[in-house]
Design a protein around this motif. Structure first.
Motif, short mmCIF file in Angstrom:
data_model
loop_
_atom_site.label_atom_id
_atom_site.label_comp_id
_atom_site.label_asym_id
_atom_site.label_seq_id
_atom_site.Cartn_x
_atom_site.Cartn_y
_atom_site.Cartn_z
N ARG A 1 -11.95 -4.21 0.88
CA ARG A 1 -11.48 -2.89 1.28
C ARG A 1 -12.53 -2.19 2.15
NH1 ARG A 1 -11.59 0.15 -4.63
NH2 ARG A 1 -13.87 0.34 -4.82
N THR B 1 -3.69 -3.06 4.56
CA THR B 1 -2.68 -2.12 4.09
C THR B 1 -3.40 -0.91 3.50
OG1 THR B 1 -0.69 -1.85 2.72
CG2 THR B 1 -2.44 -3.22 1.80
N GLN B 2 -2.92 0.27 3.83
CA GLN B 2 -3.60 1.50 3.44
C GLN B 2 -3.22 1.90 2.01
OE1 GLN B 2 -5.81 3.71 5.24
NE2 GLN B 2 -5.99 4.62 3.19
N THR C 1 -3.95 5.12 -0.53
CA THR C 1 -4.48 6.47 -0.64
C THR C 1 -4.23 6.99 -2.04
OG1 THR C 1 -4.05 6.88 1.71
CG2 THR C 1 -4.42 8.80 0.30
N GLY D 1 0.82 -1.20 0.00
CA GLY D 1 0.00 0.00 0.00
C GLY D 1 0.85 1.26 0.00
N THR E 1 -9.45 4.86 -2.47
CA THR E 1 -8.78 5.05 -1.18
C THR E 1 -9.48 4.22 -0.11
OG1 THR E 1 -7.98 7.25 -1.72
CG2 THR E 1 -8.25 6.73 0.62
N VAL F 1 -8.50 0.97 3.26
CA VAL F 1 -7.62 -0.08 3.77
C VAL F 1 -8.00 -1.37 3.05
CG1 VAL F 1 -6.87 -1.38 5.79
CG2 VAL F 1 -7.42 1.06 6.01
#
Length: 116
Positions: A38, A110-111, A113, A9, A90, A92
């Motif tokens: 997500r 995992t993030q 963005t 991520g 966007t 997680v």
């Protein structure tokens, strides 16, 4: 027991790409249906994609044509290639390994963005 660890991520501009990885330990993933989910801020977790043990894939309409799920059973890894990313991607991202209700495992997430 299966342990899943996601990675890959980060922050990317709209239109960019990321590749998420999910590394498994504790058991072979070859017999599991593997999936990616997500959770965006303020929203419920949603399904993104999955792949059966035989390799058939399914995608949410929102990511179809942009995301690709794959697996490498020799490395016990699952991947999510994400192209043409949009700000609405966007979230997680979570990896899931599933056979049945008693064998349903999740990673820590995992993030991702995507900036506009």
């Amino acid at each position: 027991q299966v342990q899943l660890v996601e990675s890959g991520g980060g922050v990317v501009q709209a239109g960019g790409s990321l590749r998420l990885s999910c590394a498994a330990s504790g058991s072979s993933l070859s017999t599991y249906r593997m999936g990616w989910y997500r959770r965006a801020p303020g929203k419920q977790r949603e399904w993104v994609a999955n792949m059966s043990p035989r390799g058939s894939t399914n995608y949410a309409d929102s990511v179809k044509g942009r995301f690709t799920i794959s697996r490498d059973n020799t490395k016990n890894n699952v991947y999510l290639q994400m192209n043409s990313l949009k700000p609405e991607d966007t979230a997680v991202y979570y990896c899931n390994a599933w056979i049945g209700s008693t064998r349903d495992y999740w990673g820590q997430g995992t993030q991702v963005t995507v900036s506009s």
